[in-house]
Design an enzyme around this catalytic site. Sequence first.
Site, PDB file in Angstrom:
ATOM      1  CB  THR A  89    -157.896  -4.352  58.098  1.00  0.00           C
ATOM      2  OG1 THR A  89    -159.452  -3.901  59.267  1.00  0.00           O
ATOM      3  CG2 THR A  89    -157.047  -5.097  59.295  1.00  0.00           C
ATOM      4  CD  GLN A 109    -136.652  13.457  61.414  1.00  0.00           C
ATOM      5  OE1 GLN A 109    -136.285  13.962  60.501  1.00  0.00           O
ATOM      6  NE2 GLN A 109    -136.666  14.190  63.085  1.00  0.00           N
ATOM      7  NE  ARG A 114    -139.566  -0.800  63.235  1.00  0.00           N
ATOM      8  CZ  ARG A 114    -139.723   0.334  65.057  1.00  0.00           C
ATOM      9  NH1 ARG A 114    -138.914   1.752  64.558  1.00  0.00           N
ATOM     10  NH2 ARG A 114    -140.554   0.644  65.947  1.00  0.00           N
ATOM     11  CE1 TYR A 121    -128.377   6.201  42.347  1.00  0.00           C
ATOM     12  CE2 TYR A 121    -126.191   6.088  43.870  1.00  0.00           C
ATOM     13  CZ  TYR A 121    -126.328   5.748  42.437  1.00  0.00           C
ATOM     14  OH  TYR A 121    -125.467   7.101  41.882  1.00  0.00           O
ATOM     15  CB  ALA A 123    -122.825   4.719  48.270  1.00  0.00           C
ATOM     16  CG  HIS A 218    -148.496   6.467  63.044  1.00  0.00           C
ATOM     17  ND1 HIS A 218    -148.671   6.897  63.681  1.00  0.00           N
ATOM     18  CD2 HIS A 218    -147.265   5.616  62.785  1.00  0.00           C
ATOM     19  CE1 HIS A 218    -147.384   6.300  65.084  1.00  0.00           C
ATOM     20  NE2 HIS A 218    -147.048   6.423  64.289  1.00  0.00           N
ATOM     21  NE  ARG A 223    -141.327  11.934  61.209  1.00  0.00           N
ATOM     22  CZ  ARG A 223    -140.412  11.181  61.723  1.00  0.00           C
ATOM     23  NH1 ARG A 223    -140.355  12.856  62.435  1.00  0.00           N
ATOM     24  NH2 ARG A 223    -139.374  10.226  62.705  1.00  0.00           N
TER      25      ARG A 223
END
Length: 305
Positions: A89, A109, A114, A121, A123, A218, A223
């Site tokens: 926190t 990916q 979430r 953007y 489309a 995280h 990544r």
Amino acid sequence: MPLTPEQDAEIADLRATPRPTLRAVSEGAEKHLYVPKPVLDHGFVRMIDYMGDDAAICQAARVSYGRGTKSVQNDEGLIRYLMRHWHSTPFEMCELKLHVKLPVFVARQWIRHRTANVNEYSARYSILDREFYIPRAEDLAAQSSQNNQGRGEVLGAEESARVLDWLREDAHRAYDHYEQMISDDGQQGLARELARMNLPANIYTQWYWKVDLHNLFHFLRLRADPHAQYEIRVYADAICEMVEDWVPAAYRAFEEYRLGSVTLSASGVECLRRMLAGEEVTQETSGMSAREWREFTEVLKHTER
């Protein structure tokens, strides 16, 4: 070019008109505000806004109402303690908002994380630009024989050239048809929300992505890892450079306890104890599966280096 001259002029104007504020300011973050960092062939990441700094993390942890109640050394020690013991926190009190331009397949990916606020953007309302991610020849590799999610050896020159030709030709052919479908010249023209289905996954999209520091760490732990897919890893690396300047003490703790650390299972810890005691341990006597054992031995090799 990632940005048009008009967009560059807008950024220059924003940076030329600073405003006084009573909020906490990170000098490291200020130098990144609005400035795009090029990524891949047409992409970029740029910092739009931020909230908080290293002191905000400590303030939240101590639930104090002032700044400078402790020394910088004590603040960094507290941040390292919080990171080491997986407190979350206090890090959630800092937030970052980014503008990202990225290929659609990278976005799909990325969106698996979430715990952020995203606005992409559309489309349905706008026409996407004719911009596609075309990899460098050295980034084209065969499927890994050991990892279903990874790459193996780099493709040979002849095969790489053939693949690159197909990627370019298919992308431009799909976009040609997209333009023809939405055109109202001599026809009704297909709705944009339908015509977009024919566009390839390597076309570029853009979004605003806002996330708190805990969840950003995280994201970066996964990544920015060497095993992550190259095309998303380069975005994570660019973000790491921003975060390092924005919250330097928190980023140093993140590097120490997340990015540069390894995790052992209970079986792994037991095997390590047996090895340190002089026992010869094999995969058969370890109680691990073949894949677990391979990952365990890779950790040991990494540690030895």
